[in-house]
Design a protein around this motif. Structure first.
Motif, mmCIF file in Angstrom:
data_model
loop_
_atom_site.group_PDB
_atom_site.id
_atom_site.type_symbol
_atom_site.label_atom_id
_atom_site.label_comp_id
_atom_site.label_asym_id
_atom_site.label_seq_id
_atom_site.Cartn_x
_atom_site.Cartn_y
_atom_site.Cartn_z
ATOM 1 N N ILE A 56 -22.410 7.620 18.676
ATOM 2 C CA ILE A 56 -22.524 6.279 17.204
ATOM 3 C C ILE A 56 -22.174 6.818 15.741
ATOM 4 O O ILE A 56 -22.463 7.526 15.540
ATOM 5 N N GLU A 57 -21.287 6.102 15.674
ATOM 6 C CA GLU A 57 -20.806 6.246 14.250
ATOM 7 C C GLU A 57 -21.699 5.557 13.225
ATOM 8 O O GLU A 57 -21.799 5.106 12.773
ATOM 9 N N GLN A 58 -22.123 6.646 12.562
ATOM 10 C CA GLN A 58 -22.765 6.135 11.293
ATOM 11 C C GLN A 58 -22.056 6.783 9.608
ATOM 12 O O GLN A 58 -23.038 6.270 8.921
ATOM 13 N N ARG A 59 -20.552 6.386 9.843
ATOM 14 C CA ARG A 59 -19.815 6.849 8.889
ATOM 15 C C ARG A 59 -19.944 5.952 7.182
ATOM 16 O O ARG A 59 -19.851 4.773 7.807
ATOM 17 N N ASP A 60 -20.383 7.011 6.289
ATOM 18 C CA ASP A 60 -20.615 5.528 4.816
ATOM 19 C C ASP A 60 -19.440 5.343 4.720
ATOM 20 O O ASP A 60 -17.703 5.891 4.852
ATOM 21 N N ALA A 61 -18.531 4.222 3.718
ATOM 22 C CA ALA A 61 -17.370 3.564 4.171
ATOM 23 C C ALA A 61 -17.347 3.570 2.289
ATOM 24 O O ALA A 61 -17.598 2.335 1.585
ATOM 25 N N HIS A 62 -16.480 4.336 1.916
ATOM 26 C CA HIS A 62 -16.628 4.623 0.633
ATOM 27 C C HIS A 62 -14.218 4.554 1.167
ATOM 28 O O HIS A 62 -14.298 6.013 1.020
ATOM 29 N N PHE A 63 -13.246 3.747 -0.013
ATOM 30 C CA PHE A 63 -11.722 3.853 -0.013
ATOM 31 C C PHE A 63 -10.983 3.655 -1.046
ATOM 32 O O PHE A 63 -11.620 2.532 -2.012
ATOM 33 N N THR A 64 -10.305 4.100 -1.195
ATOM 34 C CA THR A 64 -9.739 4.175 -2.486
ATOM 35 C C THR A 64 -8.015 3.303 -2.087
ATOM 36 O O THR A 64 -7.373 4.342 -1.469
ATOM 37 N N LEU A 65 -8.011 2.115 -2.220
ATOM 38 C CA LEU A 65 -6.022 2.011 -2.187
ATOM 39 C C LEU A 65 -5.302 1.755 -3.048
ATOM 40 O O LEU A 65 -5.504 0.942 -3.694
ATOM 41 N N GLN A 66 -4.087 2.610 -3.205
ATOM 42 C CA GLN A 66 -2.980 2.821 -4.352
ATOM 43 C C GLN A 66 -2.214 1.692 -3.108
ATOM 44 O O GLN A 66 -1.070 2.121 -2.773
ATOM 45 N N PHE A 67 -1.181 0.767 -4.671
ATOM 46 C CA PHE A 67 -0.413 -0.570 -4.036
ATOM 47 C C PHE A 67 0.579 0.308 -5.585
ATOM 48 O O PHE A 67 0.489 1.255 -6.410
ATOM 49 N N LEU B 262 0.904 -1.244 0.239
ATOM 50 C CA LEU B 262 0.172 -0.127 0.032
ATOM 51 C C LEU B 262 0.751 0.787 0.212
ATOM 52 O O LEU B 262 1.787 1.232 0.923
ATOM 53 N N GLN B 263 0.916 2.183 -1.346
ATOM 54 C CA GLN B 263 1.427 3.885 -0.936
ATOM 55 C C GLN B 263 0.739 4.434 -0.371
ATOM 56 O O GLN B 263 1.030 5.258 0.765
ATOM 57 N N GLU B 264 -0.715 4.845 -1.185
ATOM 58 C CA GLU B 264 -1.536 5.566 -0.767
ATOM 59 C C GLU B 264 -3.391 5.286 -0.214
ATOM 60 O O GLU B 264 -3.577 4.025 -1.175
ATOM 61 N N GLN B 265 -3.837 6.281 0.216
ATOM 62 C CA GLN B 265 -5.225 5.528 0.817
ATOM 63 C C GLN B 265 -5.963 7.077 0.735
ATOM 64 O O GLN B 265 -5.538 8.136 1.076
ATOM 65 N N LEU B 266 -6.952 6.763 0.854
ATOM 66 C CA LEU B 266 -8.415 8.103 0.659
ATOM 67 C C LEU B 266 -8.894 6.960 1.043
ATOM 68 O O LEU B 266 -9.634 5.867 0.433
ATOM 69 N N ALA B 267 -10.254 8.481 1.644
ATOM 70 C CA ALA B 267 -11.200 7.308 2.292
ATOM 71 C C ALA B 267 -11.992 8.830 2.662
ATOM 72 O O ALA B 267 -12.122 9.431 2.544
ATOM 73 N N THR B 268 -13.811 8.170 2.984
ATOM 74 C CA THR B 268 -15.080 8.686 2.947
ATOM 75 C C THR B 268 -14.683 8.877 5.225
ATOM 76 O O THR B 268 -15.717 9.193 5.370
ATOM 77 N N LEU B 269 -13.789 7.929 6.027
ATOM 78 C CA LEU B 269 -14.277 7.490 7.344
ATOM 79 C C LEU B 269 -13.213 8.122 7.396
ATOM 80 O O LEU B 269 -11.879 7.862 6.911
ATOM 81 N N PRO B 270 -12.461 8.798 8.638
ATOM 82 C CA PRO B 270 -10.722 9.132 9.092
ATOM 83 C C PRO B 270 -10.817 7.307 9.303
ATOM 84 O O PRO B 270 -11.420 6.306 9.786
ATOM 85 N N LYS B 271 -9.594 7.337 9.696
ATOM 86 C CA LYS B 271 -8.717 5.754 9.632
ATOM 87 C C LYS B 271 -9.160 5.178 11.211
ATOM 88 O O LYS B 271 -9.067 4.072 11.335
ATOM 89 N N ALA B 272 -8.451 6.366 12.461
ATOM 90 C CA ALA B 272 -9.567 5.823 13.676
ATOM 91 C C ALA B 272 -9.946 7.851 13.254
ATOM 92 O O ALA B 272 -9.592 8.684 14.164
#
Lengths: 292, 289
Positions: free
Chosen positions: B199-210, B165-175
């Motif tokens: 209560i966390e109700q964030r949607d999960a969309h993310f891109t992982l660049q390898f 994994l090199q880079e990541q981008l997401a709609t939710l925080p990592k922690a």
């Protein structure tokens, strides 16, 4: 025009009284009759016709010819502005264009076919490959522990007691709250997270006593007692059993059962009484705990 | 004003600034040259040349390959068909072998790894080679380049090592970190005890660049909420902007922009969230497709 202005001033003298427009007797008598006004207007000399600028529609139909130098400059400016826009669009869509290019470009036939002309040799190679794949599968399957192990899901606060890849039990737990506690007075901070990765059970305790760390006092707004002080030890809050994971992290019971299933701990894994009993019974010292 | 008239008026307005070109041939040539040259240059540099110097095919070149056309002329059709079936079987076995080798390689690392098997339709989290979470892939799409590599029997060479994994981008925080100031006394501590847990109700969309030019996009299957939709829009814009920025940076350094082989998988929100949160910054990926 002068005649008309004079006439207006004379005949329409207006008195302003109490904030209202009032027409005097004089003005009433001398009021301009429409026919008289028309007469005056007819006598007014019409201005000579001047050359008017073309209307918008006329200008579109017959554009004025620009000098060649100015036209070239204007063309360069217009062309490069539009070109820049198209270039940015191309840049934006470049990944899509490349995908299309890969789709339309001709490709060689199934390249594996080209490796050898001898079909028997190909068959032998396929058999060798099959054996190699089966060997790798065995090797990979051997990684999974034979003894019971525990999986902790910090995302959904669940535990899974497993044995040889099969689930023995699923239960609810509480894991790290992701709270960053900051103490301005002490200039210290603590992050309450359950660490992820593979751990081993390092010790098992019955009726554990909690040795309270500094943050437990700071979080309560209490003064921090010295190390080894009796105030630091509290019995009965960790449940019947505790299993040590190392670095001060434990799997233990809780008094706050209604909080189970929520991320509320300071990094330890809290379980309900039944689940704790089952985990304690199944996991031995050295058993693996996978936290993700 | 009718719709047609409105259209004509709009067209007239658009064309109006360029009417001066009618009478001037030289201006016309200058206009078209300046219009075409920059986009054409960008097209050649960002599309044609990266495709021509395809990193996937270049890495997979094998000197032992012979000319199939010459062979097929001299071989009976049945033998050629049999060989094709055998070759396909071998290609599948080679991919399996590469996949297992990659998983074994991943198991040597301490960190959590991701194993995506598009053939089985699963995305698993593995710690030291032990699957800890099995997620069902509900739907997936992949780059046409993947199919092209598969047809050429060259995919296994690309899959033979873990992707990093090199880079990541997401709609939710990592922690989902919450900052809490320590209370001054017990009264303040008791007051803060009553606060409800968010209560966390964030949607999960993310891109992982390898590395090795692979992009894995993970989308949640559940439709997003209104705020989630806005966040997703912002995430898409950032993703597109990052791609364009990368291409521009490459051009500034006189390099060709990279083409990424992309895979998009759809998982349940819980699975997507668990995977994103669990993966470390330099996570490894084993892939079978």
């Amino acid at each position: 025009m002068e005649q008309l202005t004079e006439l207006n001033f004379r005949k329409f003298s207006v008195n302003v009284a109490y904030g209202k427009k009032v027409m005097t007797e004089e003005t009433k008598n001398n009021a301009v009759q429409p026919s008289a006004l028309q007469e005056v207007l007819q006598n007014v000399e019409k201005p000579a016709e001047v050359e008017r600028p073309p209307t918008k529609s006329e200008a579109i139909k017959t554009p004025p010819a620009l000098p060649e130098k100015s036209a070239a400059g204007k063309a360069l400016l217009a062309g490069s502005s539009l070109g820049l826009f198209l270039a940015l669009l191309t840049l934006w869509l470049a990944p899509v264009w490349r995908e299309w290019m890969f789709a339309i470009l001709p490709e060689s036939k199934f390249a594996m076919q080209l490796r050898t002309t001898d079909i028997k040799q190909l068959q032998k190679e396929a058999q060798r490959l099959e054996k190699r794949v089966a060997g790798l599968q065995k090797k990979h399957a051997a990684i999974t522990p034979r003894l019971p192990y525990l999986i902790v899901d910090t995302s959904e606060n669940l535990i899974h007691v497993m044995k040889a890849g099969e689930q023995l039990h699923e239960g609810v737990c509480s894991t790290g709250s992701y709270v960053l506690l900051r103490s301005a007075a002490q200039q210290r901070q603590w992050m309450f997270v359950t660490p992820r990765g593979m751990y081993q059970i390092r010790g098992k305790r019955v009726n554990p006593v909690w040795a309270k760390p500094d943050w437990a006092f700071i979080e309560e707004g209490l003064p921090v007692p010295p190390l080894g002080s009796p105030e630091r030890f509290e019995a009965g809050v960790l449940g019947e059993y505790a299993l040590e994971l190392g670095d001060g992290y434990l799997i233990h019971g809780t008094l706050y059962k209604r909080m189970l299933g929520m991320p509320v701990t300071h990094g330890c894994v809290r379980l309900g009484d039944e689940d704790l009993r089952l985990v304690y019974k199944n996991l031995q010292i050295g058993s693996k705990v996978f936290i993700y | 004003m009718t719709r047609q008239n409105l259209g004509v008026a709009l067209l007239n307005r658009l064309v109006k600034p360029f009417r001066f070109l009618r009478q001037n041939r030289k201006a016309k040539i200058i206009f078209f040259l300046s219009l075409i040259s920059f986009p054409l240059f960008i097209f050649i540099v960002t599309v044609v040349l990266p495709v021509a110097q395809n990193p996937f095919e270049a890495a997979a070149e094998d000197e032992t390959f012979e000319n199939f056309e010459a062979l097929s002329d001299s071989t009976p059709a049945e033998i050629a068909t049999g060989r094709l079936e055998l070759a396909k079987k071998m290609a599948a076995l080679e991919i399996d072998q590469a996949f297992l080798q990659t998983r074994l390689e991943l198991s040597k690392k301490d960190s959590i790894g991701l194993v995506v098997d598009l053939i089985d339709g699963t995305a698993n989290l593995e710690v030291k080679g032990v699957p800890v979470r099995r997620c069902k892939i509900l739907r997936y799409r992949s780059s046409g380049l993947a199919r092209r590599l598969r047809r050429q029997g060259r995919l296994h060479q690309w899959l033979a090592m873990p992707f990093i994994l090199q880079e990541q981008l997401a709609t939710l925080p990592k922690a989902p970190i919450r900052i809490k100031e320590a209370p001054k006394d017990t009264i303040e501590a008791n007051e803060s005890k009553g606060e409800d847990l968010p209560i966390e109700q964030r949607d999960a969309h993310f891109t992982l660049q390898f590395d090795r030019n692979l992009t894995l996009a993970v989308e949640q299957a559940q439709p997003p909420s209104f705020s989630g939709r806005l966040r997703e829009l912002w995430y898409d814009l950032r993703r597109n902007f990052n791609e364009a920025r990368e291409a521009v940076t490459a051009l500034i350094y006189l390099q060709l922009p990279q083409h990424y082989l992309w895979i998009e998988i759809e998982l349940s929100r819980e699975d997507a969230k668990a995977i994103y949160r669990a993966l470390p910054t330099r996570a490894g990926l084993a892939l079978r497709l």
